[in-house]
Design an enzyme around this catalytic site. Structure first.
Site, PDB file in Angstrom:
ATOM      1  N   ARG A   1       5.045  -4.660   3.773  1.00  0.00           N
ATOM      2  CA  ARG A   1       4.247  -3.430   3.856  1.00  0.00           C
ATOM      3  C   ARG A   1       2.758  -3.704   4.020  1.00  0.00           C
ATOM      4  O   ARG A   1       2.008  -2.820   4.406  1.00  0.00           O
ATOM      5  CB  ARG A   1       4.451  -2.582   2.597  1.00  0.00           C
ATOM      6  CG  ARG A   1       5.829  -1.969   2.496  1.00  0.00           C
ATOM      7  CD  ARG A   1       6.033  -1.255   1.163  1.00  0.00           C
ATOM      8  NE  ARG A   1       5.125  -0.132   0.991  1.00  0.00           N
ATOM      9  CZ  ARG A   1       4.770   0.352  -0.182  1.00  0.00           C
ATOM     10  NH1 ARG A   1       5.221  -0.178  -1.296  1.00  0.00           N
ATOM     11  NH2 ARG A   1       3.950   1.389  -0.259  1.00  0.00           N
TER      12      ARG A   1
ATOM     13  N   HIS B   1      -4.935  -3.524  -1.375  1.00  0.00           N
ATOM     14  CA  HIS B   1      -3.866  -3.271  -2.344  1.00  0.00           C
ATOM     15  C   HIS B   1      -4.404  -2.855  -3.704  1.00  0.00           C
ATOM     16  O   HIS B   1      -4.135  -3.474  -4.728  1.00  0.00           O
ATOM     17  CB  HIS B   1      -2.934  -4.481  -2.470  1.00  0.00           C
ATOM     18  CG  HIS B   1      -1.580  -4.113  -2.964  1.00  0.00           C
ATOM     19  ND1 HIS B   1      -1.190  -4.320  -4.266  1.00  0.00           N
ATOM     20  CD2 HIS B   1      -0.519  -3.538  -2.352  1.00  0.00           C
ATOM     21  CE1 HIS B   1       0.060  -3.903  -4.431  1.00  0.00           C
ATOM     22  NE2 HIS B   1       0.484  -3.429  -3.268  1.00  0.00           N
TER      23      HIS B   1
END
Length: 161
Positions: free
Chosen positions: A131, A150
């Protein structure tokens, strides 16, 4: 009888100490009372020009509600506006098992809200085997946040710009 009274006093003091300790732990877990400010990463290219007040009331390219820097939708990678369009349309999302799920805000970089307030969506990273690190986080009030590392830092997305 004196021993029983001493035990009761000791237990009472111990109970008060435990309550105070629990309160301190809960307060520490909640983090600072004010929202986190902009991260240390360079955001000069992501917000409006520095200086003065912007059209939404923020100064120097900062969202006054979250304290985070603004980033124009047009300044995001080309896949981010595609993800925003999917969010507006209600899907389908490229990672249905992961997208449109609750974002817990464990890092406490976004304004504090009750559990379930934030949702997360993957922004596809071309060439990535997974991802990747890019996400758009949405709030129940319609606000949108961008992270490309992230969840280490966030910017508030200024949609339509």
């Amino acid at each position: 009888m004196k021993t029983l009274g001493s035990r009761q006093v000791l237990l009472g003091v111990l109970a008060v100490v435990l309550v105070v300790l629990a309160w301190v732990v809960v307060r520490a877990a909640q983090g600072p009372a004010t929202p986190a400010g902009p991260s240390a990463r360079d955001t000069t290219a992501s917000g409006p020009s520095a200086g003065g007040t912007d059209a939404t009331g923020g100064t120097d390219g900062t969202d006054p509600v979250s304290g985070l820097p603004w980033v124009a939708e047009s300044a995001l990678p080309t896949q981010a506006p595609e993800t925003l369009a999917l969010i507006r349309a209600g899907g389908p999302f490229p990672y249905p098992r992961s997208d449109n799920r609750t974002f817990a805000n464990r890092e406490r970089l976004l304004p504090p809200h009750t559990s379930g307030y934030y949702r997360e969506f993957t922004v596809v990273t071309p060439g990535s085997a997974d991802r990747g690190a890019r996400r758009i986080i949405t709030g129940n009030s319609g606000e949108r946040y961008w992270t490309d590392d992230h969840y280490a830092s966030f910017s508030r997305i200024r949609e339509g710009t």
